[in-house]
Design a protein around this motif. Structure first.
Motif, PDB file in Angstrom:
ATOM      1  N   PRO A 371       0.822  -1.213   0.000  1.00  0.00           N
ATOM      2  CA  PRO A 371       0.000   0.000   0.000  1.00  0.00           C
ATOM      3  C   PRO A 371       0.855   1.262   0.000  1.00  0.00           C
ATOM      4  O   PRO A 371       0.534   2.249  -0.683  1.00  0.00           O
ATOM      5  CB  PRO A 371      -0.807  -0.130   1.296  1.00  0.00           C
ATOM      6  N   GLU A 372       1.962   1.221   0.758  1.00  0.00           N
ATOM      7  CA  GLU A 372       2.850   2.399   0.837  1.00  0.00           C
ATOM      8  C   GLU A 372       3.443   2.725  -0.532  1.00  0.00           C
ATOM      9  O   GLU A 372       3.515   3.903  -0.916  1.00  0.00           O
ATOM     10  CB  GLU A 372       3.974   2.144   1.842  1.00  0.00           C
ATOM     11  N   ILE A 374       2.160   2.053  -3.475  1.00  0.00           N
ATOM     12  CA  ILE A 374       1.098   2.582  -4.340  1.00  0.00           C
ATOM     13  C   ILE A 374       0.782   4.028  -3.983  1.00  0.00           C
ATOM     14  O   ILE A 374       0.637   4.888  -4.859  1.00  0.00           O
ATOM     15  CB  ILE A 374      -0.165   1.699  -4.241  1.00  0.00           C
ATOM     16  N   ILE A 375       0.712   4.321  -2.696  1.00  0.00           N
ATOM     17  CA  ILE A 375       0.431   5.699  -2.258  1.00  0.00           C
ATOM     18  C   ILE A 375       1.549   6.643  -2.681  1.00  0.00           C
ATOM     19  O   ILE A 375       1.299   7.733  -3.210  1.00  0.00           O
ATOM     20  CB  ILE A 375       0.217   5.738  -0.721  1.00  0.00           C
ATOM     21  N   LYS A 376       2.794   6.205  -2.477  1.00  0.00           N
ATOM     22  CA  LYS A 376       3.938   7.049  -2.866  1.00  0.00           C
ATOM     23  C   LYS A 376       3.981   7.271  -4.372  1.00  0.00           C
ATOM     24  O   LYS A 376       4.217   8.389  -4.845  1.00  0.00           O
ATOM     25  CB  LYS A 376       5.238   6.405  -2.400  1.00  0.00           C
ATOM     26  N   ALA A 377       3.760   6.201  -5.150  1.00  0.00           N
ATOM     27  CA  ALA A 377       3.801   6.318  -6.612  1.00  0.00           C
ATOM     28  C   ALA A 377       2.693   7.232  -7.123  1.00  0.00           C
ATOM     29  O   ALA A 377       2.898   8.027  -8.043  1.00  0.00           O
ATOM     30  CB  ALA A 377       3.680   4.929  -7.240  1.00  0.00           C
ATOM     31  N   THR A 378       1.515   7.135  -6.522  1.00  0.00           N
ATOM     32  CA  THR A 378       0.385   7.975  -6.937  1.00  0.00           C
ATOM     33  C   THR A 378       0.654   9.436  -6.598  1.00  0.00           C
ATOM     34  O   THR A 378       0.448  10.338  -7.427  1.00  0.00           O
ATOM     35  CB  THR A 378      -0.914   7.516  -6.246  1.00  0.00           C
ATOM     36  N   PHE A 382       1.269  12.654  -9.414  1.00  0.00           N
ATOM     37  CA  PHE A 382       0.434  13.859  -9.460  1.00  0.00           C
ATOM     38  C   PHE A 382       1.077  15.044  -8.726  1.00  0.00           C
ATOM     39  O   PHE A 382       0.412  16.050  -8.467  1.00  0.00           O
ATOM     40  CB  PHE A 382      -0.942  13.562  -8.855  1.00  0.00           C
ATOM     41  N   HIS A 383       2.378  14.908  -8.405  1.00  0.00           N
ATOM     42  CA  HIS A 383       3.129  15.994  -7.740  1.00  0.00           C
ATOM     43  C   HIS A 383       2.459  16.428  -6.435  1.00  0.00           C
ATOM     44  O   HIS A 383       2.298  17.616  -6.142  1.00  0.00           O
ATOM     45  CB  HIS A 383       3.275  17.203  -8.678  1.00  0.00           C
ATOM     46  N   LEU A 384       2.056  15.421  -5.644  1.00  0.00           N
ATOM     47  CA  LEU A 384       1.464  15.665  -4.333  1.00  0.00           C
ATOM     48  C   LEU A 384       2.365  15.047  -3.266  1.00  0.00           C
ATOM     49  O   LEU A 384       3.206  14.195  -3.563  1.00  0.00           O
ATOM     50  CB  LEU A 384       0.076  15.019  -4.228  1.00  0.00           C
ATOM     51  N   THR A 385       2.178  15.459  -2.029  1.00  0.00           N
ATOM     52  CA  THR A 385       2.847  14.777  -0.924  1.00  0.00           C
ATOM     53  C   THR A 385       1.936  13.654  -0.441  1.00  0.00           C
ATOM     54  O   THR A 385       0.715  13.664  -0.690  1.00  0.00           O
ATOM     55  CB  THR A 385       3.129  15.733   0.244  1.00  0.00           C
ATOM     56  N   VAL A 386       2.522  12.671   0.253  1.00  0.00           N
ATOM     57  CA  VAL A 386       1.724  11.581   0.811  1.00  0.00           C
ATOM     58  C   VAL A 386       0.702  12.133   1.802  1.00  0.00           C
ATOM     59  O   VAL A 386      -0.443  11.659   1.871  1.00  0.00           O
ATOM     60  CB  VAL A 386       2.647  10.542   1.497  1.00  0.00           C
ATOM     61  N   THR A 387       1.090  13.162   2.549  1.00  0.00           N
ATOM     62  CA  THR A 387       0.179  13.790   3.516  1.00  0.00           C
ATOM     63  C   THR A 387      -1.030  14.391   2.810  1.00  0.00           C
ATOM     64  O   THR A 387      -2.173  14.242   3.271  1.00  0.00           O
ATOM     65  CB  THR A 387       0.906  14.880   4.320  1.00  0.00           C
ATOM     66  N   GLU A 388      -0.804  15.054   1.671  1.00  0.00           N
ATOM     67  CA  GLU A 388      -1.913  15.636   0.911  1.00  0.00           C
ATOM     68  C   GLU A 388      -2.839  14.551   0.375  1.00  0.00           C
ATOM     69  O   GLU A 388      -4.071  14.679   0.441  1.00  0.00           O
ATOM     70  CB  GLU A 388      -1.368  16.469  -0.255  1.00  0.00           C
ATOM     71  N   LEU A 389      -2.248  13.489  -0.127  1.00  0.00           N
ATOM     72  CA  LEU A 389      -3.060  12.412  -0.690  1.00  0.00           C
ATOM     73  C   LEU A 389      -3.927  11.747   0.381  1.00  0.00           C
ATOM     74  O   LEU A 389      -5.057  11.334   0.113  1.00  0.00           O
ATOM     75  CB  LEU A 389      -2.149  11.354  -1.338  1.00  0.00           C
ATOM     76  N   SER A 390      -3.412  11.671   1.614  1.00  0.00           N
ATOM     77  CA  SER A 390      -4.129  11.017   2.714  1.00  0.00           C
ATOM     78  C   SER A 390      -4.998  11.979   3.519  1.00  0.00           C
ATOM     79  O   SER A 390      -5.601  11.580   4.520  1.00  0.00           O
ATOM     80  CB  SER A 390      -3.126  10.347   3.663  1.00  0.00           C
ATOM     81  N   SER A 391      -5.056  13.235   3.080  1.00  0.00           N
ATOM     82  CA  SER A 391      -5.821  14.246   3.827  1.00  0.00           C
ATOM     83  C   SER A 391      -7.319  14.088   3.585  1.00  0.00           C
ATOM     84  O   SER A 391      -7.756  13.224   2.825  1.00  0.00           O
ATOM     85  CB  SER A 391      -5.382  15.654   3.397  1.00  0.00           C
ATOM     86  N   ASP A 392      -8.110  14.956   4.235  1.00  0.00           N
ATOM     87  CA  ASP A 392      -9.570  14.934   4.061  1.00  0.00           C
ATOM     88  C   ASP A 392     -10.027  15.822   2.906  1.00  0.00           C
ATOM     89  O   ASP A 392     -11.229  15.981   2.689  1.00  0.00           O
ATOM     90  CB  ASP A 392     -10.258  15.416   5.350  1.00  0.00           C
ATOM     91  N   SER A 393      -9.093  16.395   2.173  1.00  0.00           N
ATOM     92  CA  SER A 393      -9.445  17.317   1.097  1.00  0.00           C
ATOM     93  C   SER A 393     -10.328  16.659   0.036  1.00  0.00           C
ATOM     94  O   SER A 393     -10.072  15.524  -0.374  1.00  0.00           O
ATOM     95  CB  SER A 393      -8.175  17.855   0.419  1.00  0.00           C
TER      96      SER A 393
END
Length: 461
Positions: A371-372, A374-378, A382-393
Motif C-alpha cells: 500500500p505504501e 502505491i500511495i507514494k507512486a500515486t 500527481f506531484h502531491l505529498t503523501v500527507t496531501e493524498l491522505s488528507s480529508d481534502s
C-alpha cells in the motif's frame, strides 16, 4: 388414448432416457471443459405438452445455454430423436414445482386477485448491503456447493436454521459475496426485516466511541435487528472488552430467534484469545469452510466476471488466467481486470502472448508491492505529498489521485475496503468502496485516466 398413471410414467421415463442420450451426445461433441462447465450438471425435471424442463446450477449457465449453446443442445436432442417445442431452464435448489410455478406466474396476470385497499408502509433503514452481491451471480462449484446450500437454507428460514451461520476460508474465496447475498435474499422476501451488514472493525470502533464519548444508540443499532451480518470476525482477536459486548449482543439476538451470520478467515477455535463462551456460541450453529475453486469453477467465475464487466475474451485467455491463479478469486478478478485494461490499451495488438508476458512481469515484481508503494507512486505522479493524498481534502486534484490509489490497492493487492481505508487514514470504508467503484467505471471510457493508472501501476509494482 391411455391416460393411466402408468402410461404417463412410461412416457416420462422414456423422455428422461432420451435426455440422458442427448447429454451423452453433448459429452462426445464438445470439449471436456465446456461439457463439465455448462452441461454436466443439467438435470431432467419433466417433459410434457412439448415442453422440456431442465435444472441448472445458476443463472449464468442458463444464459449461456439459451444463447451461445442453444444450437448444440438442439443438435444433441435431435440426435437422440427428442424434439420438444420449448426448452425451459430453472435454477436448481428450491423445490422444482415451486420454481416452475414462479417462473410461469411471472409472465401471467391474475385478474381475480384483489388489490390491497391500503399500501403497506415499510420503514426503510440502511443495511450496508451491496445489491450486486446476490445468489444469481455467485458461481457454484464443488469447492463451495455445501456453503452455498447452507446460505440458501438460512435465506429461506432466517432465525430458525443454522443460527449462527459461521463461514470461514482464505482471502478472496467469496465469503463476503455469500453473506451479503443471504442478506439481500432475506430483504427481498421480508422487506419489513431490519438487516445490518457490518465489519467487526466497525463494531469495535462503534463500541469504543460509545464508551469514550458516552454516545447513545450503540445497543439499539446492533440488537434491534432481525438479521445481523458480521464480516472479518478474526479482527476481534485480543479485544476483550469488545468481545464481551459482542457476546451480549449475540446472546440477545439468538434468544429472540434473530439470525446471526459471521465470516472469518479461520474457524472460531483458531482465533487467538477469543473468549471460550463466544467460541461455544458460534459452535452451536453451523460452521462451514469455503475451499479454493477448482479449474472448471475458476473458468466459470472468470466468464461470469467478464460478462458483468462487458469484457470479451477468447477461451484461451480465460483458461490461461484460470490456470495461473489457483487459490484466490480476488487474484482471478485482478488478473481479469488487468487483461481488460491491457486489451483496451493495446486494441488489436492485444494477444495471449502479451498478456502472459505482462502477468509474468507483474508476478515477479508483486512481492515488492505494498500500500505504501502505491500511495507514494500515486502522490509522486500527481506531484502531491503523501500527507496531501491522505488528507480529508475533497478538491478534485487530490480526490481523483486518492481514488486511483484506492483502485490500485484493490486490484493489485486485493485488499479489503477497511484495509484500503486504514492505509489512507480514513475511518469509513465506504469511502474506499465508492472510490474504487468510480475509477472502475471511468477507466473503461476515459483514455487519459487509463494511461495514468497504467503509469502508476508500473511505478508502484
Amino acid at each position: 388414448m391411455d391416460n393411466s398413471p402408468l402410461s404417463h410414467y412410461n412416457i416420462t421415463n422414456m423422455e428422461e432416457q432420451k435426455w440422458h442420450a442427448a447429454k451423452g451426445a453433448l459429452e462426445t461433441s464438445t470439449d471436456a471443459l465446456t461439457f463439465k462447465t455448462f452441461f454436466s450438471k443439467l438435470e431432467f425435471i419433466s417433459a410434457e405438452n412439448g415442453r422440456l424442463i431442465l435444472s441448472s446450477p445458476n443463472k449464468f449457465i442458463i444464459r449461456q445455454l439459451e444463447g451461445k449453446y442453444a444450437a448444440p443442445v438442439r443438435d444433441a436432442l435431435k440426435a437422440a430423436n427428442f424434439a420438444p417445442e420449448l426448452i425451459e431452464y430453472i435454477v436448481a435448489g428450491a423445490s422444482d414445482a415451486e420454481k416452475i410455478a414462479k417462473r410461469r406466474k411471472d409472465t401471467t396476470i391474475d385478474l381475480t386477485t384483489s388489490l390491497p385497499t391500503k399500501p403497506t408502509t415499510i420503514k426503510h433503514h440502511s443495511t450496508n448491503l451491496n445489491p450486486k452481491y446476490v445468489f444469481d451471480n455467485f458461481v457454484v462449484g464443488d469447492n463451495n456447493n455445501l456453503v452455498f446450500a447452507a446460505c440458501r437454507g438460512v435465506a429461506e428460514e432466517p432465525g430458525t436454521r443454522y443460527n449462527p451461520l459461521y463461514i470461514h476460508g482464505g482471502v478472496g474465496l467469496g465469503k463476503t459475496h455469500l453473506i451479503q447475498a443471504v442478506g439481500n435474499e432475506i430483504q427481498a422476501k421480508h422487506p419489513d426485516f431490519r438487516i445490518l451488514y457490518i465489519s467487526i472493525d466497525t463494531f469495535y470502533k462503534d463500541f469504543v466511541a460509545s464508551v469514550q464519548k458516552k454516545l447513545s444508540g450503540f445497543t439499539e443499532k446492533y440488537r434491534e435487528n432481525d438479521v445481523l451480518i458480521i464480516d472479518d470476525m478474526q479482527f476481534l482477536e485480543g479485544k476483550k472488552e469488545s468481545q464481551k459486548e459482542f457476546f451480549h449482543t449475540f446472546n440477545d439476538l439468538q434468544q429472540n430467534n434473530k439470525q446471526i451470520i459471521i465470516s472469518s478467515d479461520r474457524p472460531p477455535s483458531r482465533i487467538a484469545d477469543l473468549a471460550d463462551r463466544l467460541t461455544s456460541r458460534c459452535e452451536q450453529g453451523m460452521i462451514i469452510a469455503v475451499q479454493p475453486p477448482d479449474f472448471e469453477t475458476r473458468c466459470a467465475i472468470l466468464n461470469t466476471k467478464a460478462e458483468l464487466s462487458k469484457l470479451h475474451f477468447s477461451s484461451d485467455i480465460i483458461e490461461f488466467i484460470a490456470k495461473k491463479y489457483t487459490s484466490n478469486i480476488r487474484e482471478l478478478e485482478g488478473a481479469l481486470n488487468y487483461a481488460g485494461l491491457l486489451q483496451m490499451s493495446l486494441g488489436p495488438r492485444f494477444s495471449l502472448a502479451r498478456l502472459e508476458a505482462e502477468l509474468q512481469d507483474t508476478k515477479k515484481l508483486r512481492p515488492r508491492t505494498s500500500p505504501e508503494n502505491i500511495i507514494k507512486a500515486t502522490a509522486s505522479y500527481f506531484h502531491l505529498t503523501v500527507t496531501e493524498l491522505s488528507s480529508d481534502s475533497r478538491e478534485k486534484h487530490i480526490l481523483t489521485p486518492r481514488q486511483i490509489a484506492m483502485y490500485l490497492m484493490k486490484t493489485e493487492l486485493a485488499l479489503s475496503y477497511p484495509q484500503i481505508a486504514r492505509a489512507l487514514g480514513r475511518k469509513d470504508h465506504t469511502t474506499a468502496m465508492n472510490g474504487v467503484q468510480k475509477i472502475n467505471k471511468l477507466i473503461a471510457t476515459d483514455g487519459l485516466l487509463r494511461d495514468q493508472v497504467i503509469h502508476i501501476q508500473e511505478a508502484a509494482c
